[in-house]
Each structure stands twice: as C-alpha cells, then as structure tokens.
Design a protein around this motif. Structure first.
Motif, PDB file in Angstrom:
ATOM      1  N   PRO A 138       4.390   5.314   1.286  1.00 13.54           N
ATOM      2  CA  PRO A 138       5.315   4.175   0.840  1.00 13.54           C
ATOM      3  C   PRO A 138       4.294   3.058   0.462  1.00 13.54           C
ATOM      4  O   PRO A 138       3.035   2.896   0.989  1.00 13.54           O
ATOM      5  N   GLY A 139       4.427   2.590  -0.637  1.00 15.90           N
ATOM      6  CA  GLY A 139       3.581   1.394  -1.222  1.00 15.90           C
ATOM      7  C   GLY A 139       4.113  -0.077  -0.837  1.00 15.90           C
ATOM      8  O   GLY A 139       5.206  -0.223  -0.677  1.00 15.90           O
ATOM      9  N   ASP A 140       3.354  -0.871  -1.248  1.00 15.22           N
ATOM     10  CA  ASP A 140       3.688  -2.492  -0.979  1.00 15.22           C
ATOM     11  C   ASP A 140       3.156  -3.089  -2.285  1.00 15.22           C
ATOM     12  O   ASP A 140       2.135  -3.583  -2.434  1.00 15.22           O
ATOM     13  N   ASP A 141       3.970  -3.066  -3.091  1.00 16.31           N
ATOM     14  CA  ASP A 141       3.430  -3.991  -4.609  1.00 16.31           C
ATOM     15  C   ASP A 141       3.035  -5.432  -4.242  1.00 16.31           C
ATOM     16  O   ASP A 141       2.371  -6.076  -5.209  1.00 16.31           O
ATOM     17  N   SER A 142       3.621  -6.103  -3.283  1.00 20.78           N
ATOM     18  CA  SER A 142       3.540  -7.427  -2.920  1.00 20.78           C
ATOM     19  C   SER A 142       2.056  -7.972  -2.514  1.00 20.78           C
ATOM     20  O   SER A 142       1.780  -9.056  -2.638  1.00 20.78           O
ATOM     21  N   ASN A 143       1.454  -6.968  -2.003  1.00 19.41           N
ATOM     22  CA  ASN A 143       0.292  -7.239  -1.406  1.00 19.41           C
ATOM     23  C   ASN A 143      -0.730  -6.136  -1.092  1.00 19.41           C
ATOM     24  O   ASN A 143      -0.520  -4.893  -0.678  1.00 19.41           O
ATOM     25  N   ALA A 144      -1.620  -5.863  -2.132  1.00 16.08           N
ATOM     26  CA  ALA A 144      -2.634  -4.842  -2.532  1.00 16.08           C
ATOM     27  C   ALA A 144      -3.357  -4.321  -1.267  1.00 16.08           C
ATOM     28  O   ALA A 144      -3.384  -3.252  -1.032  1.00 16.08           O
ATOM     29  N   MET A 145      -3.649  -5.274  -0.549  1.00 10.80           N
ATOM     30  CA  MET A 145      -4.480  -5.138   0.735  1.00 10.80           C
ATOM     31  C   MET A 145      -3.676  -4.516   1.924  1.00 10.80           C
ATOM     32  O   MET A 145      -4.180  -3.550   2.387  1.00 10.80           O
ATOM     33  N   ARG A 146      -2.408  -4.857   1.817  1.00 13.51           N
ATOM     34  CA  ARG A 146      -1.563  -4.199   2.864  1.00 13.51           C
ATOM     35  C   ARG A 146      -1.024  -2.904   2.376  1.00 13.51           C
ATOM     36  O   ARG A 146      -0.829  -1.877   3.090  1.00 13.51           O
ATOM     37  N   ASN A 147      -1.051  -2.777   1.048  1.00 15.75           N
ATOM     38  CA  ASN A 147      -0.631  -1.387   0.387  1.00 15.75           C
ATOM     39  C   ASN A 147      -1.557  -0.328   0.757  1.00 15.75           C
ATOM     40  O   ASN A 147      -1.379   0.616   1.257  1.00 15.75           O
ATOM     41  N   LEU A 148      -2.940  -0.797   0.615  1.00 18.52           N
ATOM     42  CA  LEU A 148      -4.010   0.312   0.901  1.00 18.52           C
ATOM     43  C   LEU A 148      -4.042   0.505   2.497  1.00 18.52           C
ATOM     44  O   LEU A 148      -4.073   1.781   2.873  1.00 18.52           O
ATOM     45  N   CYS A 149      -4.106  -0.388   3.326  1.00 12.81           N
ATOM     46  CA  CYS A 149      -4.020  -0.183   4.969  1.00 12.81           C
ATOM     47  C   CYS A 149      -2.824   0.590   5.208  1.00 12.81           C
ATOM     48  O   CYS A 149      -2.957   1.425   6.144  1.00 12.81           O
ATOM     49  N   GLY A 150      -1.606   0.314   4.456  1.00 13.54           N
ATOM     50  CA  GLY A 150      -0.379   1.221   4.702  1.00 13.54           C
ATOM     51  C   GLY A 150      -0.513   2.562   4.404  1.00 13.54           C
ATOM     52  O   GLY A 150       0.019   3.734   5.239  1.00 13.54           O
ATOM     53  N   LYS A 151      -1.083   2.764   3.321  1.00 12.50           N
ATOM     54  CA  LYS A 151      -1.336   4.464   2.679  1.00 12.50           C
ATOM     55  C   LYS A 151      -2.223   5.092   3.833  1.00 12.50           C
ATOM     56  O   LYS A 151      -2.238   6.106   3.964  1.00 12.50           O
ATOM     57  N   LEU A 152      -3.404   4.285   4.048  1.00 15.96           N
ATOM     58  CA  LEU A 152      -4.400   4.933   5.075  1.00 15.96           C
ATOM     59  C   LEU A 152      -3.777   5.206   6.272  1.00 15.96           C
ATOM     60  O   LEU A 152      -3.938   6.276   7.136  1.00 15.96           O
ATOM     61  N   LYS A 153      -2.845   4.190   6.793  1.00 16.36           N
ATOM     62  CA  LYS A 153      -2.174   4.660   8.287  1.00 16.36           C
ATOM     63  C   LYS A 153      -1.285   5.939   7.990  1.00 16.36           C
ATOM     64  O   LYS A 153      -1.092   6.532   8.817  1.00 16.36           O
ATOM     65  N   PHE A 154      -0.400   6.024   6.945  1.00  9.23           N
ATOM     66  CA  PHE A 154       0.333   7.221   6.733  1.00  9.23           C
ATOM     67  C   PHE A 154      -0.460   8.333   6.532  1.00  9.23           C
ATOM     68  O   PHE A 154       0.091   9.316   7.134  1.00  9.23           O
ATOM     69  N   LEU A 155      -1.562   8.337   5.919  1.00 10.87           N
ATOM     70  CA  LEU A 155      -2.429   9.512   5.979  1.00 10.87           C
ATOM     71  C   LEU A 155      -2.841   9.745   7.397  1.00 10.87           C
ATOM     72  O   LEU A 155      -3.011  11.039   7.517  1.00 10.87           O
ATOM     73  N   LYS A 156      -3.161   8.916   8.176  1.00  7.25           N
ATOM     74  CA  LYS A 156      -3.670   9.487   9.532  1.00  7.25           C
ATOM     75  C   LYS A 156      -2.683  10.219  10.131  1.00  7.25           C
ATOM     76  O   LYS A 156      -3.083  10.992  10.796  1.00  7.25           O
ATOM     77  N   VAL A 157      -1.466   9.577  10.282  1.00  2.00           N
ATOM     78  CA  VAL A 157      -0.302  10.257  10.792  1.00  2.00           C
ATOM     79  C   VAL A 157      -0.485  11.616  10.451  1.00  2.00           C
ATOM     80  O   VAL A 157      -0.028  12.942  11.015  1.00  2.00           O
ATOM     81  N   LYS A 158      -0.174  11.783   8.897  1.00  2.00           N
ATOM     82  CA  LYS A 158      -0.089  13.244   8.152  1.00  2.00           C
ATOM     83  C   LYS A 158      -1.332  14.174   8.610  1.00  2.00           C
ATOM     84  O   LYS A 158      -0.983  15.207   9.045  1.00  2.00           O
ATOM     85  N   ILE A 159      -2.557  13.544   8.803  1.00  2.00           N
ATOM     86  CA  ILE A 159      -3.611  14.728   8.928  1.00  2.00           C
ATOM     87  C   ILE A 159      -3.706  14.720  10.482  1.00  2.00           C
ATOM     88  O   ILE A 159      -4.112  15.926  10.905  1.00  2.00           O
ATOM     89  N   ARG A 160      -3.310  13.865  11.520  1.00  2.00           N
ATOM     90  CA  ARG A 160      -3.060  14.235  12.981  1.00  2.00           C
ATOM     91  C   ARG A 160      -2.114  15.588  12.945  1.00  2.00           C
ATOM     92  O   ARG A 160      -2.457  16.468  13.799  1.00  2.00           O
ATOM     93  N   ALA A 161      -1.102  15.225  12.403  1.00  2.00           N
ATOM     94  CA  ALA A 161      -0.177  16.648  12.486  1.00  2.00           C
ATOM     95  C   ALA A 161      -0.747  17.830  11.889  1.00  2.00           C
ATOM     96  O   ALA A 161      -0.741  18.876  12.381  1.00  2.00           O
TER      97      ALA A 161
END
Length: 448
Positions: free
Chosen positions: A227-250
């Motif tokens: 999921p992305g966040d078009d209103s804040n590019a910094m939060r968008n990058l951090c959110g995608k990395l966090k999402f990816l970490k959850v996926k990679i752990r599984a």
C-alpha cells in the motif's frame, strides 16, 4: 576462619542437601568456602591450597565435565605469578569446561582502579595468564568496582568470573552481576544464565536469499502490492519497506521449514542410490541422479553457511567440508559480547526489559528531539563568502545518478538505517525501488 564446622556450612547454605570443601584462612585474610548442590554437580576430586580451591566433577544435567576454581589471590607479586602459572597449567590440562572465580587481587586495565596507582606490568602478566589459560572474562554488570576502601577513596575491580571460551560459546546467555556490599569491603558477584525478552528479533536482510529460486520475483511482486501513501513520499517508502519485511519474514519461515525437509529427502535419496551403486547397479542415469542431488544438497549447505557468515560478519570461503560448529561458536560468542544485559538507571542496575527499552528511548529522544527555535547568530564580517553559483549548487536537488552513486559507494553488508535492509538489497532491487527512494529524498529536502 581457622576451621569450619558442618553446622556453620549448613547455616550458610540454607538446607541439609549440600556438599562442600574449604581452605582455612591465613591470619586475618584468605579462607575459601565452596558449597554446591550434589543433585546439580557431582564432585570427582578436589585440590586445596592457601590461595585456591579446585573442584573437578560433572554438571549432572548436561553431563559436562567441569573444573571449578575459587581463587583468593595473594598480594605479593612473585606469589601471584606462581599462582597464575599453576592455574594456567591446570586449565590447559583439563579436557572439559573451566570456571574460575573469586578475588584475583589484580586488575586488567587502568579503568579498573580509582584512587590508587595502576601497575601496568602486573596487569600485563594477569592478562597474559587469562589468554594462556584459554579463558574469557564474563562481562560484569552493575557497579564498575567490586572492592572499596572503608574511606571510599580507593576502589578497584578485583573480583571476576573467567570461563573457558567454549563454555561462553555454548552458553551465550551467561552473564555476571555485582550485588549490594553491605558490611563487607567486597561486593558479591553472581554468575547466572538468563535470557531476557526485549521483544521481536530485529529484521536483517541476508544476501544468500538472492540465490533462492523465485525470491527476486517475490520481492518485486510484494513491492508492487504494498500500500502507498501519495501524500508523504517518506512515509510511503517506510510503509513499503515495513510491508516487505512482514512478507519476507513469512517467506523465510516457509523457506527454512522446506529446507529442513529437503535436506532430509536429499540424504534419503542419496542413501538409496548409494545402495544401488554398491550392488553394482551404477548406471549412467543413477550416477547422474546422484550428482544432481549432491549439487542440490551443497546449494542448501552453501546458503546456510552464507547465513552464518553474514551473522558473524566474517568472510567464509571454504572449499569442501565446513567447520560448522566452529563458526556457530564464534557467532554465539559475538552475540554474548554484544548482548545488553542491563543498564544503570539513577545509580541502580536494571535488567528489566521494559525499563531498559524506556531508558534507551528517552536517551535518544532527548538527543535527537527538535531543537529549540532560538537560532544562533554570529555578528561579525566574513572576508570570504559563497558565490551565487555556489549557493545554487548547494541548494539544488540531487539527481537520481547521484543517489545511485552514493548507494553503490557503501559496503553491501551495511544498512542505511534501522530497518535491517542492507545496501546490497538496495543495489539488487534498485530498478524496482529507485523511484520510491528518490521521491522520499526529494520530500526530505523540501522539508528542510
């Protein structure tokens, strides 16, 4: 303590189930009492001296042969040197694990003394003894000094635990702590094996994942699905990395489970093929199948070796059989040395995970919190100043090429932040994440 009776030992121990050995005091100093629970430790033999008690036996729970040495070292330099030589000989002759403890009447470093002269020569001899005996000091939490003069004008770290290196490798949760001193001029020291739960294990990206079939596509697809966040590019990058970490752990949990099953299956298939070959049925097809299975098994072993190597932060290029036990031991030792077992809070040693995390949070919050709005002004003329072109060059936005060059200039194993993704990850998936990274950097510059 010229002599000791059974009743005194029982009062000291607290119950009737114990065994003990002691060394009588010499005048007003010395004297050693060593007590243990025979259900935990079985004594085989003892050696008693004026300056030490040695107990050889077996730790019943694990069946481990262990040599326990309780020391009350002399003050005389010559006597101490003779003691170090003897204890080093005893330690090197013992085939099992070693634990030395007590008052060594010597310091290792200048910081171990306060208010008294530091004898560098004596410290060097003591440190050489520890190395020659194959021992490691267990990090001591709590107070920095274990002995204090009654005037509190002199303090030293004289008491410590020294254990064999292998024991520190196999028991990485061993730690030591000082206790309250009360009437004695020495603080009691306690050796224990305890682990504390500081929450989920931090995420760490491992480069051997690049070699796993399907991993690159998995990461690319997961990044697109994040999921992305078009209103804040910094939060968008951090959110995608966090999402990816959850996926990679599984993904990694499934991968490890499948790898264990694969190794078992590969070994069984090899056993069956070897039986056929031993019976003279070694056709070209069977031989080729065997080579193919061997290749798959070596690939799994190589991935496991790569994981251990990155955890230990060492280079591991070994042809043929790997000394897995050695490298796992090295990793456990490094973990033991880097573990945070507690901290001092307002002069009190604390190892409660919640309190420790809160203290760390407050420390870094105070250091990196937004500074006050009071800006500093320097009221003086400067003979040299930046030109208009230089000012524009400093204030202009960085390009994608500059960002990429900065990433490629960093080591692959290093991480740009606390998210656990290494620069090796950013390089490998640069075409996938480049736009999100660049937009986050642009957003950061606009904030300032």
């Amino acid at each position: 303590m010229e002599s000791i009776d059974l009743l005194s030992v029982r009062l000291c121990w607290g119950n009737v189930n114990f065994d003990y050995v002691h060394s009588d005091s010499i005048g007003n100093s010395g004297g050693i009492l060593c007590i243990w629970d025979p259900n935990s430790f079985r004594k085989d033999s003892v050696t008693v001296s004026d300056y030490f008690v040695i107990v050889r036996g077996v730790w019943i729970k694990s069946g481990m042969d262990i040599l326990i040495v309780v020391v009350y070292a002399p003050h005389d330099v010559r006597d101490k040197r003779l003691l170090w030589d003897y204890l080093s000989h005893v330690s090197n002759q013992w085939a099992g694990e070693v634990v030395m403890m007590g008052d060594f009447n010597e310091v290792r470093y200048k910081s171990d003394r306060f208010g008294s002269n530091f004898n560098a020569h004596g410290a060097d001899i003591f440190n050489n003894f520890i190395i020659n005996a194959g021992l490691e000091e267990v990090p001591l939490g709590g107070s920095a000094y274990t002995w204090c003069h009654k005037s509190a004008s002199k303090m030293s770290k004289l008491d410590r635990f020294l254990v064999s290196e292998n024991l520190l490798n196999t028991c990485p949760n061993i730690s030591a702590i000082t206790l309250d001193r009360f009437l004695s001029d020495h603080r009691p020291i306690l050796l224990r094996e305890a682990s504390f739960d500081y929450g989920p294990t931090p995420f760490r990206f491992f480069h051997f994942w690049f070699d796993v079939d399907g991993f690159d596509k998995f990461v690319t697809d997961s990044w697109k699905d994040a999921p992305g966040d078009d209103s804040n590019a910094m939060r968008n990058l951090c959110g995608k990395l966090k999402f990816l970490k959850v996926k990679i752990r599984a993904w990694y949990a499934d991968y490890r489970n499948n790898s264990k099953g694969s190794v078992t299956n590969f070994k069984e298939e090899l056993r069956i093929l070897d039986e056929l070959i031993d019976k003279g049925n070694g056709s070209d097809e069977i031989v080729n199948n065997r080579l193919e299975i061997l290749g798959k098994l070596q690939q799994v072993n190589k991935a496991q070796a790569s994981e251990v190597a990155q955890k230990a932060k060492i280079k591991w290029y070994v042809e043929g059989d790997e000394n897995t036990k050695f490298f796992h031991g090295m990793l456990n030792k490094k973990r033991s040395q880097l573990n945070i077992r507690g901290i001092m809070i307002n002069g009190t040693w604390t190892d409660n995970p919640k309190a420790v995390k809160q203290e760390f949070f407050q420390h870094f919050r105070n250091r990196f919190d937004k500074p006050p709005d009071q800006n500093a002004h320097i009221d003086m003329p400067f003979p040299n100043s930046l030109s208009t072109d230089q000012q524009k060059d400093l204030e202009c936005m960085v390009s994608k090429e500059e960002v990429k060059r900065a990433v490629w200039d960093c080591g692959t194993d290093k991480s740009p932040g606390p998210d656990g993704f290494t620069f090796g990850f950013y390089r490998h998936f640069w075409s996938t994440i480049e736009n999100d990274v660049f937009e986050a950097i642009k957003y950061f510059f606009h904030m300032w």
